[in-house]
Scaffold this motif. Sequence first.
Motif, short mmCIF file in Angstrom:
data_model
loop_
_atom_site.label_atom_id
_atom_site.label_comp_id
_atom_site.label_asym_id
_atom_site.label_seq_id
_atom_site.Cartn_x
_atom_site.Cartn_y
_atom_site.Cartn_z
N PHE A 399 0.84 -1.19 0.00
CA PHE A 399 0.00 0.00 0.00
C PHE A 399 0.88 1.25 0.00
O PHE A 399 0.56 2.25 -0.65
N THR A 400 2.00 1.20 0.71
CA THR A 400 2.88 2.38 0.77
C THR A 400 3.31 2.78 -0.64
O THR A 400 3.29 3.96 -0.99
N ASP A 411 6.66 10.93 -8.46
CA ASP A 411 7.34 10.59 -7.21
C ASP A 411 7.60 9.08 -7.18
O ASP A 411 8.69 8.62 -6.85
N TYR A 412 6.57 8.30 -7.55
CA TYR A 412 6.71 6.84 -7.58
C TYR A 412 7.85 6.44 -8.53
O TYR A 412 8.68 5.59 -8.20
N LEU A 513 -0.17 -8.17 -6.59
CA LEU A 513 0.00 -8.96 -5.37
C LEU A 513 0.34 -7.95 -4.28
O LEU A 513 1.42 -7.37 -4.28
N ILE A 514 -0.63 -7.72 -3.38
CA ILE A 514 -0.46 -6.62 -2.42
C ILE A 514 -0.11 -7.19 -1.05
O ILE A 514 -0.76 -8.11 -0.56
N SER A 515 0.94 -6.64 -0.47
CA SER A 515 1.29 -7.08 0.89
C SER A 515 1.33 -5.87 1.81
O SER A 515 1.40 -4.72 1.35
N GLY A 516 1.26 -6.14 3.10
CA GLY A 516 1.30 -5.05 4.07
C GLY A 516 1.14 -5.61 5.46
O GLY A 516 1.16 -6.83 5.66
N LEU A 556 -8.49 5.22 2.13
CA LEU A 556 -8.28 4.14 1.16
C LEU A 556 -7.46 3.02 1.79
O LEU A 556 -7.72 1.83 1.58
N GLN A 557 -6.46 3.41 2.57
CA GLN A 557 -5.60 2.41 3.21
C GLN A 557 -6.43 1.48 4.11
O GLN A 557 -6.30 0.26 4.06
N LEU A 558 -7.31 2.08 4.92
CA LEU A 558 -8.13 1.25 5.82
C LEU A 558 -9.09 0.36 5.03
O LEU A 558 -9.35 -0.77 5.41
#
Length: 636
Positions: A399-400, A411-412, A513-516, A556-558
């Motif tokens: 997510f970051t 920026d990314y 594939l999202i991790s966090g 959005l993060q939550l």
Amino acid sequence: VSLLKNFRSTDSIIEAARDLIQYNSGHRLEKRMEHGKSYHEGERGDIYQLAFQTRVEEVEFIARKIKELSGCKYLESVDDENGDKFYRGLDWCDFAILVRTNATARDFIDIFEREGIPFTARGTAGLFERHDIHFLQLVFNYFSDSEIWTREGNISCSIADLKTYYEQNINKRRWRKIKSTLIELKKEIDKGNRFYPQHIYQQILHAMGVEEDLFNEGQLYDFGRFSQLILDFETVNEWVSKNRLKSFVYFLNGYASSRIDIGGLDDPTRLNTVTIQSIHKAKGLEYPVVFIPDLATGRFPSRRRNHKPDIYLTNIELSRFTSRDLGERRLFYVGVTRSEKFLFLTMAQDIYPRPPRPSVYFNEYTHDILLVDNVPDPTKRKHIKPDPKTILEIIPTTFTDLQYFLKCPYDYLLRKLMGFSPTIDLSFGYGLQIHNLLNRIHTESQHVVPDENEVDKLTEDEFFLRYTRGQIFDNMKNKAKSIIKNYIKSFKGDFPLKLETEKPFEFVLQDALISGQIDLITKINPETNELSDVNLIDFKTEKKEGRRERSPVNRLQLRLYAIAAGKALGLNPVETNIHYLSDNIRFDVDISEKKLSEAKKTINNAVQGIKRRKFVKKPGTHCEKCDFTLICSKKN
Ligand code: SF4
């Protein structure tokens, strides 16, 4: 899908490669590669085999061909179901120069710089061969009053030497601006006070014109690689002053410039640049256009192919460590089959005092459509706007990272693809320390509300900031204590309800594939044993903005965490909260079906933006706090 089918290259590329590898038969049963479903027809002009009088002619031909084929209409894919065809114009990332040894890569750097062709030279020889990067090496030597030692003699790095080098090799016009920046920075460094190398570095780049977009993507990428070298140094040198800078310069001069391999991305096609790399590292990659230069006797196959290592060992069969004819031919085979359609095999006759002959592979790699004269392309090709290819596979992300893209795609690009590191400042690591302390407190409290003494003791024992000392460190530590005590006082209820802290997750959401990890998961109802109904809490150390929490990115993060908790952790999130520790306020986030489906859409749009390389600048009030404001024009 048969593993022996090649789905990339045209039939012509594969047929010729198959004939070539027959020369290895008799020694080993070769697998017979067949051309599978290729979208491309082989046409005359796709494959050339050329011997040039000089190396200069050879590299000029390659540069010219790249420009000629740039924008060439290229069939990207065909819809299996309805047969629809998708075209795009070839872009820089579609070209690869595959070299037998990294030393050959050097010959391309001058001409590509001159012709404005963005490139990335992977491997040991690449980075410091670039004039901009060598100039930066000279600059850091100048700051620390050092010289670069070489076998041919020392290179002095006075301001006059820098001027000569810069004007001769990089830009004739900007020197005045650079000179004043360098002199100012040196004055500061000479005072012997602490400074932040990344910040100094960004000021130099600013003076060189990075923020004015004077550099292409390949150059930016190499500036990012240099930033990584600075980060390597900063990671072990918390306090940098002039004396310490000398060791950075020794590291640059004695090691990084000759040996370090900071090739960066596993898949170089993620940057829109021409790739120059060794064939050894090209396995598994594919490009519409491939050049294999330096195909001369003694070069490829290498004249050292039968040389054993220069060590004396009697109990080991050293011939095992030679590539021999079979290995060299297989390597060449790997090189030619990296091409999807266009393949240029070239050599030059002035590389030794005695002119070499073309490599034996010139005879072995043949096909009806192959051209052996430097004649214009006989096939008429349409040209359209160049457009880099879309990354097809699932991308791993967090997510970051997505947050950086959502805030500003440029920026990314700088941070995640180019590798620019932000300036390390006094508060670096503060947020992480608070999160670690909260995690420890929750883990050790065993569901019982801890008292203030426990907080004091834990903070005294554990709080650590790598880059801060003295009074500032003490102030930050005291602030951390008070934040945690306030939290415990106001949110005692979290302790008996705690289920997990720092809970990691990983799941696939469409093309990503999202991790966090989720900071805190609590049960909703202490009375029941229902463990799947939960509240997800994310702690923020930054201050909340305005009177109410309005940050859409935090919400959005939550929502993403709510999706992850359901998909990856088998939980049923009933509530989610953003907790601002500095204000000690908690906000509820709406996780209705509608909101979650909107969140999925937003995340998928960001993922598609990354895959399609839509790295536009998105200026706004956030630019003030951006890590890269010195090297960004803030204009699209
Ligand atoms: S300064 Fe603004 S536009 Fe430039 S990278 Fe940072 S956030 Fe994006």
